[in-house]
Design an enzyme around this catalytic site. Structure first.
Site, PDB file in Angstrom:
ATOM      1  N   THR A 194       0.871  -1.183   0.000  1.00 52.46           N
ATOM      2  CA  THR A 194       0.000   0.000   0.000  1.00 52.46           C
ATOM      3  C   THR A 194       0.901   1.223   0.000  1.00 52.46           C
ATOM      4  O   THR A 194       1.634   1.453   0.974  1.00 52.46           O
ATOM      5  CB  THR A 194      -0.899   0.030   1.254  1.00 52.46           C
ATOM      6  OG1 THR A 194      -1.710  -1.141   1.255  1.00 52.46           O
ATOM      7  CG2 THR A 194      -1.796   1.259   1.258  1.00 52.46           C
ATOM      8  N   LYS A 248      -7.715   1.663  -2.945  1.00 49.75           N
ATOM      9  CA  LYS A 248      -7.391   1.242  -1.571  1.00 49.75           C
ATOM     10  C   LYS A 248      -7.557   2.414  -0.590  1.00 49.75           C
ATOM     11  O   LYS A 248      -8.167   2.268   0.477  1.00 49.75           O
ATOM     12  CB  LYS A 248      -5.948   0.710  -1.553  1.00 49.75           C
ATOM     13  CG  LYS A 248      -5.347   0.500  -0.189  1.00 49.75           C
ATOM     14  CD  LYS A 248      -5.677  -0.832   0.403  1.00 49.75           C
ATOM     15  CE  LYS A 248      -5.116  -0.940   1.815  1.00 49.75           C
ATOM     16  NZ  LYS A 248      -5.518  -2.121   2.511  1.00 49.75           N
ATOM     17  N   LYS A 265      -1.636   5.278   8.608  1.00 48.14           N
ATOM     18  CA  LYS A 265      -0.850   5.320   7.358  1.00 48.14           C
ATOM     19  C   LYS A 265      -1.781   5.542   6.157  1.00 48.14           C
ATOM     20  O   LYS A 265      -1.534   6.406   5.315  1.00 48.14           O
ATOM     21  CB  LYS A 265      -0.083   4.003   7.188  1.00 48.14           C
ATOM     22  CG  LYS A 265       0.630   3.899   5.848  1.00 48.14           C
ATOM     23  CD  LYS A 265       1.122   2.501   5.535  1.00 48.14           C
ATOM     24  CE  LYS A 265       1.538   2.420   4.081  1.00 48.14           C
ATOM     25  NZ  LYS A 265       1.989   1.108   3.651  1.00 48.14           N
TER      26      LYS A 265
HETATM   27  P1  NAD Z   1       5.783  -5.744   7.513  1.00 50.11           P
HETATM   28  O1  NAD Z   1       6.492  -4.583   8.100  1.00 50.11           O
HETATM   29  O2  NAD Z   1       5.409  -6.907   8.363  1.00 50.11           O
HETATM   30  O3  NAD Z   1       6.613  -6.315   6.261  1.00 50.11           O
HETATM   31  C1  NAD Z   1       7.381  -5.534   5.384  1.00 50.11           C
HETATM   32  C2  NAD Z   1       8.640  -6.330   5.111  1.00 50.11           C
HETATM   33  O4  NAD Z   1       9.402  -5.648   4.118  1.00 50.11           O
HETATM   34  C3  NAD Z   1       9.536  -6.492   6.334  1.00 50.11           C
HETATM   35  O5  NAD Z   1       9.749  -7.861   6.576  1.00 50.11           O
HETATM   36  C4  NAD Z   1      10.817  -5.754   5.944  1.00 50.11           C
HETATM   37  O6  NAD Z   1      11.988  -6.364   6.466  1.00 50.11           O
HETATM   38  C5  NAD Z   1      10.772  -5.834   4.447  1.00 50.11           C
HETATM   39  N1  NAD Z   1      11.566  -4.814   3.752  1.00 50.11           N
HETATM   40  C6  NAD Z   1      11.587  -3.471   3.976  1.00 50.11           C
HETATM   41  N2  NAD Z   1      12.424  -2.872   3.094  1.00 50.11           N
HETATM   42  C7  NAD Z   1      12.934  -3.865   2.316  1.00 50.11           C
HETATM   43  C8  NAD Z   1      13.853  -3.886   1.239  1.00 50.11           C
HETATM   44  N3  NAD Z   1      14.417  -2.768   0.787  1.00 50.11           N
HETATM   45  N4  NAD Z   1      14.162  -5.082   0.682  1.00 50.11           N
HETATM   46  C9  NAD Z   1      13.597  -6.213   1.141  1.00 50.11           C
HETATM   47  N5  NAD Z   1      12.722  -6.262   2.168  1.00 50.11           N
HETATM   48  C10 NAD Z   1      12.392  -5.094   2.744  1.00 50.11           C
HETATM   49  O7  NAD Z   1       4.459  -5.128   6.829  1.00 50.11           O
HETATM   50  P2  NAD Z   1       3.158  -5.915   6.340  1.00 50.11           P
HETATM   51  O8  NAD Z   1       2.156  -5.919   7.425  1.00 50.11           O
HETATM   52  O9  NAD Z   1       3.577  -7.186   5.693  1.00 50.11           O
HETATM   53  O10 NAD Z   1       2.626  -4.883   5.236  1.00 50.11           O
HETATM   54  C11 NAD Z   1       3.196  -4.800   3.950  1.00 50.11           C
HETATM   55  C12 NAD Z   1       2.349  -3.875   3.108  1.00 50.11           C
HETATM   56  O11 NAD Z   1       0.998  -4.366   3.064  1.00 50.11           O
HETATM   57  C13 NAD Z   1       2.264  -2.448   3.664  1.00 50.11           C
HETATM   58  O12 NAD Z   1       2.301  -1.550   2.596  1.00 50.11           O
HETATM   59  C14 NAD Z   1       0.909  -2.430   4.367  1.00 50.11           C
HETATM   60  O13 NAD Z   1       0.356  -1.131   4.418  1.00 50.11           O
HETATM   61  C15 NAD Z   1       0.102  -3.352   3.482  1.00 50.11           C
HETATM   62  N6  NAD Z   1      -1.041  -4.006   4.153  1.00 50.11           N
HETATM   63  C16 NAD Z   1      -0.901  -4.586   5.366  1.00 50.11           C
HETATM   64  C17 NAD Z   1      -1.993  -5.195   5.960  1.00 50.11           C
HETATM   65  C18 NAD Z   1      -1.876  -5.846   7.314  1.00 50.11           C
HETATM   66  O14 NAD Z   1      -2.922  -6.198   7.895  1.00 50.11           O
HETATM   67  N7  NAD Z   1      -0.681  -6.078   7.844  1.00 50.11           N
HETATM   68  C19 NAD Z   1      -3.234  -5.209   5.314  1.00 50.11           C
HETATM   69  C20 NAD Z   1      -3.340  -4.638   4.045  1.00 50.11           C
HETATM   70  C21 NAD Z   1      -2.227  -4.039   3.483  1.00 50.11           C
END
Ligand code: NAD
Length: 293
Positions: free
Chosen positions: A94, A169, A244
């Site tokens: 997102t 979204k 966010k």
């Molecule tokens: P998270 O923080 O658990 O996971 C993100 C991952 O990306 C981490 O493991 C981090 O180490 C990795 N990362 C960051 N920079 C990186 C890079 N340069 N190279 C490789 N890896 C890298 O977050 P999440 O909950 O998995 O969310 C991910 C996305 O999904 C976000 O944009 C969030 O807004 C969206 N989202 C999350 C949810 C939810 O319920 N968690 C729901 C809908 C959407």
């Protein structure tokens, strides 16, 4: 079966990548946190040491990263200019609409196909493979991406051109943030007026005040079985995540001069809630702040 480079194996990315492995794809995973990569390897994925390593030999690249800056960096440094023409890129993070459109334009200029495909459905939906994908990109790219998205989700909607998945979204989540506050305010007022909240629920869940925040995620415990309010507001979807998305909506509305007074107010209230130490609490917990106000 395809070779897929998957970058960003966090709370959402890891279960999504696992579902692709289960469907028989070769998934080359990379995350900055090695434990996440090892968790994928334990379930049949292939370890990559770098983002560039993950995309080597891949026909499809999927990313699930925190924010626009991460998406710009990963695609700019490790994907575009490295993968061969025709490679399909799917960003499920997102992020802001502007970054999504800028990265897609760079990808297309390099002969690649790209869609933005943010999700709704949370960690449970990611694990169960029942996410909703909102997809932005050309028809042909959408058609190529759809079979991969179907492995990870249940509802796949084409929202239009590049960036429109992100636009959908943030519009959807702005409705959700505002309506959660509306439900919280109404149920708090009912308590103070001496109206039994179960009676209000029986009426409003069938009347014109009905909405998802009330019927699926009611912030008052005891009314909707699956709601986080029954588990002391354990997420679910955290208040930080809602903030966010509301901040992305605020920025987007400014950029296109759309009037979103309630969206702004919702962002302000969630900012107060997060800054008072509740970022990790489910977003429906905002009722506690309103009760105390
Ligand atoms: P998270 O923080 O658990 O996971 C993100 C991952 O990306 C981490 O493991 C981090 O180490 C990795 N990362 C960051 N920079 C990186 C890079 N340069 N190279 C490789 N890896 C890298 O977050 P999440 O909950 O998995 O969310 C991910 C996305 O999904 C976000 O944009 C969030 O807004 C969206 N989202 C999350 C949810 C939810 O319920 N968690 C729901 C809908 C959407």
């Amino acid at each position: 079966m395809a070779t897929i480079g998957f970058i960003g194996l966090g709370n959402m990315g890891l279960p999504m990548a696992r579902n692709l492995v289960k469907a028989g794809h070769r998934v080359q995973g990379f995350d900055m946190a090695d434990a996440q990569v090892q968790a994928l390897v334990a379930d049949g994925g292939v370890e990559a040491d770098t983002a560039a390593g993950a995309v080597d030999g891949a026909e499809v690249v999927i990313t699930m990263l925190p924010a626009g800056e991460h998406v710009r960096t990963v695609y700019g440094e490790s994907v575009i200019g490295r993968v061969p023409a025709g490679t399909l890129l799917i960003d499920c993070s997102t992020i802001d609409v502007e970054s999504a459109r800028a990265v897609a334009a760079d990808a297309v200029a390099a002969g690649l196909e790209m869609v933005d495909a943010p999700v709704s459905g949370g960690i449970a939906g990611a694990a169960a493979g029942t996410l909703t994908f909102m997809v932005g990109g050309p028809d042909a790219s959408f058609a190529r991406a759809e079979p991969f998205l179907q492995v990870m989700g249940k509802t796949i909607v084409h929202a239009g051109g590049a960036g429109n998945g992100q636009a959908a979204k943030i519009c959807n989540n702005m409705i959700l943030g505002i309506s959660m506050i509306a439900v919280s305010e109404a149920f708090t007022m009912a308590e103070k007026l001496g109206l039994d909240t179960a009676r209000l629920f029986a009426i409003s869940s069938k009347a014109s005040g009905q909405c998802w925040a009330m019927t699926n995620y009611c912030p008052v415990p005891g009314l909707v079985e699956a709601a986080p309010s029954n588990r002391n507001f354990t997420p679910g979807f955290t208040a930080s995540m809602m903030l966010k998305d509301l901040t992305l909506a605020e920025d987007a509305s400014e950029a296109v001069h759309a009037a979103t007074p309630l969206g702004r107010e919702a962002a302000r209230l969630y900012r107060d809630y997060v800054e008072s130490g509740h970022g990790a609490v489910d977003f429906s917990g905002i009722i506690q702040m309103l009760r105390e106000a």
